[in-house]
Write an enzyme that holds these catalytic residues in place. Sequence first.
Site, short mmCIF file in Angstrom:
data_model
loop_
_atom_site.label_atom_id
_atom_site.label_comp_id
_atom_site.label_asym_id
_atom_site.label_seq_id
_atom_site.Cartn_x
_atom_site.Cartn_y
_atom_site.Cartn_z
N MET A 95 24.29 15.78 -9.38
CA MET A 95 25.33 16.73 -8.98
C MET A 95 24.70 18.05 -8.53
O MET A 95 25.38 19.07 -8.40
CB MET A 95 26.31 16.98 -10.12
CG MET A 95 27.04 15.69 -10.54
SD MET A 95 28.60 15.99 -11.36
CE MET A 95 28.07 16.91 -12.79
N GLY A 96 23.38 18.05 -8.30
CA GLY A 96 22.73 19.24 -7.77
C GLY A 96 22.45 20.29 -8.83
O GLY A 96 22.50 20.03 -10.03
N TYR A 97 22.12 21.51 -8.36
CA TYR A 97 21.63 22.59 -9.20
C TYR A 97 20.43 22.04 -9.99
O TYR A 97 20.40 22.04 -11.22
CB TYR A 97 22.72 23.16 -10.11
CG TYR A 97 22.50 24.64 -10.34
CD1 TYR A 97 22.70 25.55 -9.30
CD2 TYR A 97 22.05 25.13 -11.55
CE1 TYR A 97 22.45 26.90 -9.47
CE2 TYR A 97 21.80 26.48 -11.73
CZ TYR A 97 22.00 27.36 -10.69
OH TYR A 97 21.75 28.69 -10.87
N HIS A 105 16.91 20.79 -11.59
CA HIS A 105 15.94 21.36 -12.51
C HIS A 105 14.86 20.31 -12.78
O HIS A 105 14.87 19.23 -12.17
CB HIS A 105 16.62 21.85 -13.80
CG HIS A 105 17.53 20.82 -14.42
ND1 HIS A 105 17.06 19.63 -14.93
CD2 HIS A 105 18.87 20.80 -14.59
CE1 HIS A 105 18.07 18.93 -15.42
NE2 HIS A 105 19.19 19.61 -15.21
N GLY A 152 14.46 18.24 -15.08
CA GLY A 152 14.97 16.92 -15.47
C GLY A 152 15.19 16.05 -14.23
O GLY A 152 14.75 14.89 -14.18
N HIS A 153 15.85 16.62 -13.22
CA HIS A 153 16.05 15.88 -11.98
C HIS A 153 14.70 15.59 -11.31
O HIS A 153 14.48 14.51 -10.77
CB HIS A 153 16.91 16.69 -11.00
CG HIS A 153 18.28 17.05 -11.52
ND1 HIS A 153 18.59 18.34 -11.90
CD2 HIS A 153 19.39 16.32 -11.70
CE1 HIS A 153 19.86 18.37 -12.29
NE2 HIS A 153 20.37 17.15 -12.20
N LYS A 170 19.23 11.90 -21.10
CA LYS A 170 20.04 13.06 -21.51
C LYS A 170 21.51 12.63 -21.59
O LYS A 170 22.26 13.04 -22.46
CB LYS A 170 19.83 14.17 -20.48
CG LYS A 170 20.88 15.25 -20.46
CD LYS A 170 20.55 16.30 -21.46
CE LYS A 170 21.54 17.43 -21.54
NZ LYS A 170 22.56 17.52 -20.55
N ASP A 171 21.92 11.79 -20.62
CA ASP A 171 23.28 11.24 -20.61
C ASP A 171 23.18 9.78 -21.05
O ASP A 171 23.36 8.86 -20.24
CB ASP A 171 23.89 11.37 -19.22
CG ASP A 171 23.95 12.82 -18.76
OD1 ASP A 171 24.92 13.49 -19.10
OD2 ASP A 171 23.00 13.28 -18.11
N VAL A 217 14.09 15.62 -20.49
CA VAL A 217 13.14 16.72 -20.28
C VAL A 217 13.71 17.97 -20.95
O VAL A 217 14.89 18.29 -20.80
CB VAL A 217 12.92 16.98 -18.77
CG1 VAL A 217 11.99 18.16 -18.56
CG2 VAL A 217 12.36 15.73 -18.10
P1 AMP Z 1 23.55 15.64 -13.21
O1 AMP Z 1 23.14 16.36 -11.96
O2 AMP Z 1 23.73 16.53 -14.39
O3 AMP Z 1 24.70 14.69 -12.96
O4 AMP Z 1 22.34 14.72 -13.60
C1 AMP Z 1 21.78 13.81 -12.67
C2 AMP Z 1 20.81 12.93 -13.39
O5 AMP Z 1 19.78 13.72 -13.97
C3 AMP Z 1 21.47 12.13 -14.53
O6 AMP Z 1 20.92 10.82 -14.54
C4 AMP Z 1 21.05 12.91 -15.74
O7 AMP Z 1 20.98 12.12 -16.91
C5 AMP Z 1 19.67 13.39 -15.32
N1 AMP Z 1 19.30 14.55 -16.14
C6 AMP Z 1 19.99 15.70 -16.30
N2 AMP Z 1 19.35 16.51 -17.19
C7 AMP Z 1 18.24 15.84 -17.58
C8 AMP Z 1 17.17 16.13 -18.49
N3 AMP Z 1 17.12 17.26 -19.18
N4 AMP Z 1 16.22 15.20 -18.66
C9 AMP Z 1 16.25 14.03 -17.98
N5 AMP Z 1 17.22 13.69 -17.12
C10 AMP Z 1 18.21 14.59 -16.91
#
Ligand code: AMP
Length: 296
Positions: A31-33, A35, A37-38, A150-151, A177
């Site tokens: 979903m962007g923004y 970091h 983790g992505h 994380k999810d 992460v």
């Molecule tokens: P989101 O943009 O929050 O929907 O996350 C996109 C993907 O990045 C999802 O598969 C999340 O589980 C993963 N993600 C978000 N935060 C982290 C993190 N801290 N460590 C590892 N994966 C992450």
Amino acid sequence: MRVVRTVAQLREALEYMRQGGHTPIGFVPTMGYLHEGHASLLRRAGEMSSTVVMSIFVNPLQFGPNEDFASYPRDEVRDLELAEREGADIVFIPSVEEMYPQPIRTKVSVSSLTTQLCGASRPGHFDGVTTVVSKLFNIVQPDYAFFGLKDAQQVAVLRRMVSDLNMNVEIIACPIVRENDGLALSSRNVYLSAQERSQALVLSRSLQSVRQAMEEGKVRTVDDARNLLVSVISSSPLAVIDYAEILTFPELETLDGSSLLTDADGEIIMALAVKFGRTRLIDNNVFIPKEAHALV
Ligand code: AMP
């Protein structure tokens, strides 16, 4: 790196890569923004794939009416810099109209795994996730799709969806992460005030405390572990617990409170959702109690 905004452009770009033999195709939905983790998902995708596709789409379908869809943080310029630096080949940034040109009348819904944890607190959330991920899988047709633990519930739900519907993609789960102080990276961390940010450390600290207490033999039962989680989190005055649960993983079944953690076969998850002000944070730890115990 190519940036595409329509399904037609994306299909054309992928066709070009497939014809050039640049397969397998790895896909990182976000979903962007972005970091670190992505970034870790992009790097893992790069290790396993010849073409790395990332999507950036804040999916309205997975937000409840009182959630933060409108205010969800967005920064396309910074996201594209990170995507390029971390080796994305194609970035798909569709508009809401491109993804949902007409009111959607078809939903993908996984039962049972979506009724607890975040599914209980966020009704309809996982239907929104499974529906958009199905659409994205149909558009990209990746060989591998990368998701963060994380999810963890999302990983469990998507694995089941892929298996139940014979989708031709392998879900690769990647580790959480964290910042150096233990806070799990999240796009929503920007909402936190300095005080909330420092109190939010109780999430990772509570998970660590249970792991350590287990290894020292001080926590033996499921109830002991849950009580310790709750007491560590409650030491932070700003924390409002949404849930602190211990379940089997990936089936997400409840465990008898008086049972020994080490009686659980396979993996269990300690899963947390805690609010600090208006920001809801999640964190978790998935592990095999028998092995954790054997480390003592
Ligand atoms: P989101 O943009 O929050 O929907 O996350 C996109 C993907 O990045 C999802 O598969 C999340 O589980 C993963 N993600 C978000 N935060 C982290 C993190 N801290 N460590 C590892 N994966 C992450």
